[in-house]
Enzyme design. Structure first.
Site, PDB file in Angstrom:
ATOM      1  N   ALA A 167       0.606  -1.146   0.058  1.00  7.36           N
ATOM      2  CA  ALA A 167      -0.473   0.177   0.248  1.00  7.36           C
ATOM      3  C   ALA A 167       0.770   1.359   0.044  1.00  7.36           C
ATOM      4  O   ALA A 167       2.438   1.019   0.252  1.00  7.36           O
ATOM      5  CB  ALA A 167      -1.030   0.310   1.205  1.00  7.36           C
ATOM      6  N   GLY A 194       0.583  -4.831   0.965  1.00  6.55           N
ATOM      7  CA  GLY A 194      -0.757  -4.855  -0.190  1.00  6.55           C
ATOM      8  C   GLY A 194      -0.267  -5.186  -1.356  1.00  6.55           C
ATOM      9  O   GLY A 194      -1.491  -6.299  -1.542  1.00  6.55           O
ATOM     10  N   GLU A 210      -0.909  -9.180  -0.114  1.00  3.88           N
ATOM     11  CA  GLU A 210      -2.560  -9.426  -0.337  1.00  3.88           C
ATOM     12  C   GLU A 210      -3.331  -9.293  -1.349  1.00  3.88           C
ATOM     13  O   GLU A 210      -4.503  -9.964  -1.435  1.00  3.88           O
ATOM     14  CB  GLU A 210      -2.880  -8.213   1.217  1.00  3.88           C
ATOM     15  CG  GLU A 210      -2.545  -8.056   2.423  1.00  3.88           C
ATOM     16  CD  GLU A 210      -2.435  -7.568   2.921  1.00  3.88           C
ATOM     17  OE1 GLU A 210      -2.813  -6.236   2.431  1.00  3.88           O
ATOM     18  OE2 GLU A 210      -1.194  -7.411   3.539  1.00  3.88           O
ATOM     19  N   GLU A 250       4.766  -5.092   7.304  1.00  3.00           N
ATOM     20  CA  GLU A 250       4.200  -3.496   7.521  1.00  3.00           C
ATOM     21  C   GLU A 250       4.608  -3.889   9.079  1.00  3.00           C
ATOM     22  O   GLU A 250       4.167  -2.652   9.421  1.00  3.00           O
ATOM     23  CB  GLU A 250       2.213  -4.509   7.947  1.00  3.00           C
ATOM     24  CG  GLU A 250       1.458  -4.175   6.720  1.00  3.00           C
ATOM     25  CD  GLU A 250       1.415  -5.418   5.413  1.00  3.00           C
ATOM     26  OE1 GLU A 250       2.684  -6.735   5.687  1.00  3.00           O
ATOM     27  OE2 GLU A 250       0.984  -5.035   4.731  1.00  3.00           O
TER      28      GLU A 250
HETATM   29  C1  HXC Z   1       5.317   3.879  -1.592  1.00  4.67           C
HETATM   30  C2  HXC Z   1       6.653   3.274  -2.561  1.00  4.67           C
HETATM   31  C3  HXC Z   1       6.539   1.906  -2.173  1.00  4.67           C
HETATM   32  C4  HXC Z   1       5.449   2.306  -1.411  1.00  4.67           C
HETATM   33  C5  HXC Z   1       8.128   1.559  -3.072  1.00  4.67           C
HETATM   34  N1  HXC Z   1       7.601   2.568  -3.728  1.00  4.67           N
HETATM   35  N2  HXC Z   1       7.437   1.097  -2.495  1.00  4.67           N
HETATM   36  N3  HXC Z   1       5.540   4.183  -2.167  1.00  4.67           N
HETATM   37  N4  HXC Z   1       4.465   3.009  -0.615  1.00  4.67           N
HETATM   38  N5  HXC Z   1       4.365   0.984  -0.619  1.00  4.67           N
HETATM   39  C6  HXC Z   1       8.888   4.209  -4.283  1.00  4.67           C
HETATM   40  C7  HXC Z   1      10.020   4.572  -3.496  1.00  4.67           C
HETATM   41  O1  HXC Z   1       9.507   5.423  -1.884  1.00  4.67           O
HETATM   42  C8  HXC Z   1      10.594   5.682  -4.181  1.00  4.67           C
HETATM   43  O2  HXC Z   1      10.372   7.029  -4.435  1.00  4.67           O
HETATM   44  C9  HXC Z   1      10.312   4.526  -5.328  1.00  4.67           C
HETATM   45  O3  HXC Z   1       9.138   3.756  -5.104  1.00  4.67           O
HETATM   46  C10 HXC Z   1      11.128   2.825  -5.917  1.00  4.67           C
HETATM   47  O4  HXC Z   1      11.777   2.521  -4.911  1.00  4.67           O
HETATM   48  P1  HXC Z   1      13.705   2.212  -3.786  1.00  4.67           P
HETATM   49  O5  HXC Z   1      12.802   2.375  -2.535  1.00  4.67           O
HETATM   50  O6  HXC Z   1      13.616   4.006  -4.599  1.00  4.67           O
HETATM   51  O7  HXC Z   1      13.806   0.918  -4.726  1.00  4.67           O
HETATM   52  P2  HXC Z   1      14.395  -0.164  -4.562  1.00  4.67           P
HETATM   53  O8  HXC Z   1      15.884   0.501  -3.278  1.00  4.67           O
HETATM   54  O9  HXC Z   1      14.556  -1.124  -5.352  1.00  4.67           O
HETATM   55  O10 HXC Z   1      13.841  -0.719  -3.688  1.00  4.67           O
HETATM   56  C11 HXC Z   1      12.579  -1.542  -3.233  1.00  4.67           C
HETATM   57  C12 HXC Z   1      12.060  -2.036  -2.184  1.00  4.67           C
HETATM   58  C13 HXC Z   1      10.883  -0.660  -1.309  1.00  4.67           C
HETATM   59  C14 HXC Z   1      12.385  -3.362  -1.121  1.00  4.67           C
HETATM   60  C15 HXC Z   1      10.731  -2.732  -2.514  1.00  4.67           C
HETATM   61  O11 HXC Z   1      10.763   0.640  -2.385  1.00  4.67           O
HETATM   62  C16 HXC Z   1      10.582  -0.866   0.222  1.00  4.67           C
HETATM   63  O12 HXC Z   1      10.819  -1.612   0.860  1.00  4.67           O
HETATM   64  N6  HXC Z   1       9.143  -0.501  -0.023  1.00  4.67           N
HETATM   65  C17 HXC Z   1       8.118  -0.900   1.075  1.00  4.67           C
HETATM   66  C18 HXC Z   1       7.744  -1.589   1.582  1.00  4.67           C
HETATM   67  C19 HXC Z   1       6.136  -2.015   1.966  1.00  4.67           C
HETATM   68  O13 HXC Z   1       6.846  -1.840   3.590  1.00  4.67           O
HETATM   69  N7  HXC Z   1       5.552  -2.431   1.676  1.00  4.67           N
HETATM   70  C20 HXC Z   1       4.569  -2.539   2.310  1.00  4.67           C
HETATM   71  C21 HXC Z   1       3.579  -1.237   2.671  1.00  4.67           C
HETATM   72  S1  HXC Z   1       2.246  -1.133   4.140  1.00  4.67           S
HETATM   73  P3  HXC Z   1      11.273   7.896  -4.838  1.00  4.67           P
HETATM   74  O14 HXC Z   1      10.432   8.665  -4.906  1.00  4.67           O
HETATM   75  O15 HXC Z   1      11.801   7.957  -3.606  1.00  4.67           O
HETATM   76  O16 HXC Z   1      11.734   7.195  -6.196  1.00  4.67           O
HETATM   77  C22 HXC Z   1       0.984  -2.282   2.751  1.00  4.67           C
HETATM   78  C23 HXC Z   1       0.249  -2.150   3.921  1.00  4.67           C
HETATM   79  C24 HXC Z   1      -1.205  -3.578   3.831  1.00  4.67           C
HETATM   80  O17 HXC Z   1       1.528  -2.513   1.925  1.00  4.67           O
HETATM   81  C25 HXC Z   1      -3.050  -3.039   4.323  1.00  4.67           C
HETATM   82  C26 HXC Z   1      -3.172  -1.728   4.751  1.00  4.67           C
HETATM   83  C27 HXC Z   1      -4.104  -1.350   4.569  1.00  4.67           C
END
Ligand code: HXC
Length: 279
Positions: A85, A130, A133, A153
């Site tokens: 998400a 997400g 999910e 998360e």
């Molecule tokens: C917003 C995101 C994102 C996310 C990546 N980006 N994942 N933005 N939400 N979930 C953005 C980064 O900020 C970055 O933006 C661009 O995408 C590229 O990502 P990088 O981090 O630079 O890439 P990389 O170094 O290759 O790393 C990839 C990654 C990492 C390991 C996937 O991006 C990451 O850890 N993302 C978050 C993953 C996460 O925690 N997901 C769960 C979210 S909570 P910029 O602007 O810097 O280029 C969830 C809850 C669900 O999902 C339930 C809700 C009710």
């Protein structure tokens, strides 16, 4: 099921297939009965913001499941299915909005799960939070060898949402689900295969071809029989054995009211290939 405010969607035709356009979704309705829905938010590795979730809900709610016999869900690009998400949207939420955000995705994903046709996730990269999910709301998942799965998360101070705790434990068992959720660690595609989170792993360039191949096998079978079987599998999970067995008896019986049952069995006895009409 709760209704979500509809979104305007624009349809166009490329001469062969009808293409629906959204901001964050691409779709291709193929002539072979397969539709591919692609989550496309490249700047955030296809993260799910509330607009994407509304678009998914709108797309699934309006899908013509007579014409589309299998839906494939994938992510845009080579790096990510869905990286979770959208954290930049969630960072600003408080309790009530957090609840509503989870519910928005939960309702949309439940509609995917309840579609009367099979849905396959083609997981082509990061499949986190997400994203996992979303993939779990599909009937089954094939992954590319570069895919990474995880529920990160708790590292962000939140639980999984969009029904993730429920579906993950259901799919891989509580032990593995709790380990994935409590540690937040990402696992590779081969590990996801081992614990039953995905059904198969392919080289990235092969993934979509293999998913389509499987979808085509499904399309060749009787659609109503598949629909009834899916209903049995989905519903029996939350039923006591007697009700589940009775549901199966009923759906089995319903098949005998279809032309496809006659066509399928007659073709077998005549040593021919059946041609199913979906009625
Ligand atoms: C917003 C995101 C994102 C996310 C990546 N980006 N994942 N933005 N939400 N979930 C953005 C980064 O900020 C970055 O933006 C661009 O995408 C590229 O990502 P990088 O981090 O630079 O890439 P990389 O170094 O290759 O790393 C990839 C990654 C990492 C390991 C996937 O991006 C990451 O850890 N993302 C978050 C993953 C996460 O925690 N997901 C769960 C979210 S909570 P910029 O602007 O810097 O280029 C969830 C809850 C669900 O999902 C339930 C809700 C009710």
């Amino acid at each position: 099921m709760q209704e979500i405010a509809p979104l305007p969607s624009v349809g166009r035709n490329d001469g062969k297939n009808r293409i629906m356009e959204y901001i964050f979704l691409k779709s291709e309705v193929r002539e072979d009965g397969i539709t591919i829905m692609t989550v496309s938010a490249p700047k955030s590795l296809n993260a799910l913001n509330s607009t994407v979730l509304r678009e998914i809900d709108d797309f699934v709610s309006n899908l013509d499941t007579q014409k589309t016999r299998v839906l494939i869900i994938t992510g845009d690009g080579e790096k990510s299915f869905v990286a979770g998400a959208d954290i930049s949207e969630m960072v600003h939420l408080y309790e009530k909005e957090g609840y509503e955000f989870s519910k928005l995705g939960a309702i949309a994903f439940r509609k995917i799960e309840l579609l009367p046709i099979p849905v396959i996730a083609a997981v082509n990269g990061f499949c986190l939070g997400g994203g996992c999910e979303l993939a779990m709301a599909c009937d089954f998942r094939y992954a590319s060898s570069n895919a990474k799965f995880g529920q990160p998360e708790v590292g962000l101070g939140i639980t999984p949402g969009f029904s993730g705790t429920y579906r993950l434990a259901k799919l891989i068992g509580q032990g593995y689900a709790k380990e994935m959720i409590y540690t937040g660690k990402a696992i590779r595609a081969d590990e996801a295969l081992r614990i039953g989170l995905v059904n198969a792993v392919y080289a990235p360039e092969e993934l979509m071809e293999r998913v389509i191949e499987t979808a085509q096998k499904i399309v060749a079978n009787a659609p109503l029989a598949i629909r009834y079987a899916k209903e049995c599998i989905n519903e029996s999970y939350d039923m006591v054995a007697a009700d589940a067995i009775e549901l199966e008896n009923r759906n089995f019986g319903k098949c005998f009211a279809t032309e496809d049952q006659k066509a399928g069995m007659t073709a077998f006895l005549n040593k021919e290939k059946p041609s199913f009409k979906g009625c």
